[in-house]
Design a protein around this motif. Structure first.
Motif, PDB file in Angstrom:
ATOM      1  N   GLY A 172       0.829  -1.194   0.000  1.00 44.77           N
ATOM      2  CA  GLY A 172       0.000   0.000   0.000  1.00 44.77           C
ATOM      3  C   GLY A 172       0.858   1.234   0.000  1.00 44.77           C
ATOM      4  O   GLY A 172       2.069   1.186  -0.206  1.00 44.77           O
ATOM      5  N   PHE A 173       0.217   2.384   0.249  1.00 48.02           N
ATOM      6  CA  PHE A 173       0.920   3.659   0.228  1.00 48.02           C
ATOM      7  C   PHE A 173       1.948   3.738   1.348  1.00 48.02           C
ATOM      8  O   PHE A 173       3.023   4.288   1.178  1.00 48.02           O
ATOM      9  CB  PHE A 173      -0.095   4.792   0.350  1.00 48.02           C
ATOM     10  CG  PHE A 173       0.525   6.157   0.368  1.00 48.02           C
ATOM     11  CD1 PHE A 173       0.949   6.770  -0.799  1.00 48.02           C
ATOM     12  CD2 PHE A 173       0.700   6.826   1.570  1.00 48.02           C
ATOM     13  CE1 PHE A 173       1.528   8.026  -0.778  1.00 48.02           C
ATOM     14  CE2 PHE A 173       1.273   8.083   1.606  1.00 48.02           C
ATOM     15  CZ  PHE A 173       1.691   8.686   0.419  1.00 48.02           C
ATOM     16  N   TRP A 193       5.922   6.593   5.253  1.00 50.84           N
ATOM     17  CA  TRP A 193       5.774   6.585   3.804  1.00 50.84           C
ATOM     18  C   TRP A 193       7.104   6.968   3.177  1.00 50.84           C
ATOM     19  O   TRP A 193       8.115   7.067   3.868  1.00 50.84           O
ATOM     20  CB  TRP A 193       4.632   7.496   3.356  1.00 50.84           C
ATOM     21  CG  TRP A 193       4.792   8.947   3.715  1.00 50.84           C
ATOM     22  CD1 TRP A 193       4.820   9.494   4.958  1.00 50.84           C
ATOM     23  CD2 TRP A 193       4.956  10.037   2.805  1.00 50.84           C
ATOM     24  NE1 TRP A 193       4.987  10.851   4.891  1.00 50.84           N
ATOM     25  CE2 TRP A 193       5.070  11.215   3.573  1.00 50.84           C
ATOM     26  CE3 TRP A 193       5.008  10.131   1.416  1.00 50.84           C
ATOM     27  CZ2 TRP A 193       5.236  12.465   2.993  1.00 50.84           C
ATOM     28  CZ3 TRP A 193       5.163  11.386   0.848  1.00 50.84           C
ATOM     29  CH2 TRP A 193       5.281  12.532   1.636  1.00 50.84           C
ATOM     30  N   THR A 194       7.135   7.183   1.877  1.00 50.44           N
ATOM     31  CA  THR A 194       8.400   7.352   1.167  1.00 50.44           C
ATOM     32  C   THR A 194       9.250   8.482   1.716  1.00 50.44           C
ATOM     33  O   THR A 194      10.470   8.347   1.849  1.00 50.44           O
ATOM     34  CB  THR A 194       8.143   7.599  -0.335  1.00 50.44           C
ATOM     35  OG1 THR A 194       7.331   6.538  -0.843  1.00 50.44           O
ATOM     36  CG2 THR A 194       9.452   7.649  -1.100  1.00 50.44           C
TER      37      THR A 194
END
Length: 340
Positions: free
Chosen positions: A56-57, A109-110
């Motif tokens: 997922g994200f 997240w990223t």
């Protein structure tokens, strides 16, 4: 009662936040810290490695529900008449037990991380509930306290290692956050605060050690003050926070030590007519976290218990020469459950 705008509940997430902090996957290189504490992996400690998240994200996500007891807590301005016949007006600090239910969520997240914590705190009757017309002596106050903390890693965003000091600091990131509370007392604090600054994630062999240097700006409400003094705007002030989590594999148990130390410099004036100056505020908390699920042969990072100690000097910045009950020495004990 005190004419002072407190930041009730801040800057504590207690052992729960640190327990979750031990689990965050190092997918971003960002290392947030703040009132809600840090989120950082313990890749070197096998017992504390979190299971992988579903695709997922978010590269990591964790949601925890916990209960803790904390006491004796202190609330500036709350005291009792001395029983030994000393002159009227001389009071002793009043100790307050608190029961707290917490909902906590963190993700990575990223390019950064997010952290949200919602406390539902119920005081004993020593900290009475109330409204604009007075207090209810036999009913303890109820408080909601919300914290959001986020980070962004320039190293990840720009695909560089410029924002690091080899061998000392592995990441220097942007940190930002919001605090908000509501408490049903006559004081009716209604705190709203924002933070923004830099987070330094030190390069340590195991666990994490973070230092946050930031600006802190607070708005609050003072139900005891008159007229324009009821709405309180404090000055922007520096804040320094040191957070850590250390695995303890030498014990042979799935045990870790977590803690934080926070310093908030004086932020302006408080009182019925802003007649008092706030003081340097210091709060320190240390928690011992045991993964009882893993200890019993079940899945790791599902069920944990924790115990700790909190010391708070000049709580909410109150001046002990002007305000009673500004020093807190509280024991903490609780249990937390990670949702599947």
């Amino acid at each position: 009662m005190l004419a002072f705008a407190p930041r009730a509940g801040r800057p504590v997430l207690t052992a729960l936040g640190f327990s979750a902090a031990l689990l965050v996957a190092d997918a971003t290189g960002a290392h947030p810290i703040g009132a809600a504490r840090a989120t950082e992996p313990l890749a070197a400690a096998t017992a504390l490695v979190a299971p992988p998240s579903p695709p997922g994200f978010f590269s990591f996500s964790d949601t925890i529900v916990s209960y803790r007891f904390q006491g004796p807590s202190a609330e500036p301005g709350i005291g009792v008449q001395r029983p030994d016949g000393t002159p009227t007006g001389r009071r002793e600090p009043r100790e307050i037990p608190k029961n707290v239910v917490n909902l906590f969520h963190t993700n990575a997240w990223t390019y950064g991380t997010n952290l949200v914590s919602l406390d539902l705190l119920r005081s004993g009757s020593q900290d009475p509930a109330g409204n604009a017309f007075g207090s209810f002596p036999d009913i303890g106050a109820t408080e909601l306290y919300l914290i959001y903390r986020g980070t962004l890693s320039p190293n990840r965003i720009f695909d560089t290692d410029v924002f690091a000091i080899p061998g000392l600091v592995k990441d220097i990131g942007l940190a930002f956050g919001v605090d908000a509370n509501a408490k049903n007392t006559t004081f009716n604090s209604q705190k709203r605060a924002g933070t923004f600054g830099l987070n330094f994630a030190f390069d340590v062999p195991a666990g994490f050690l973070n230092l946050k240097v930031q600006g802190y700006k607070e708005f609050a409400h003072n139900g005891f003050a008159a007229g324009r003094f009821r709405s309180v705007e404090f000055q922007m002030t520096p804040e320094f926070e040191l957070t850590y989590a250390i695995p303890l594999p030498f014990t042979g148990l799935p045990l870790s030590l977590s803690g934080f130390n926070t310093i908030i410099l004086p932020k302006g004036r408080y009182g019925r007519t802003n007649e008092y100056e706030t003081q340097l505020e210091f709060v320190s908390q240390t928690n011992l976290v045991l993964d009882v699920g893993q200890l019993a042969g079940g899945p790791a990072h599902r069920l944990e218990v924790f115990a700790g100690f909190q010391y708070w000097h000049n709580k909410f910045g109150a001046d002990p020469r002007r305000t009673i009950n500004t020093e807190e020495k509280a024991l903490i004990a609780g249990v937390s459950y990670h949702l599947p």
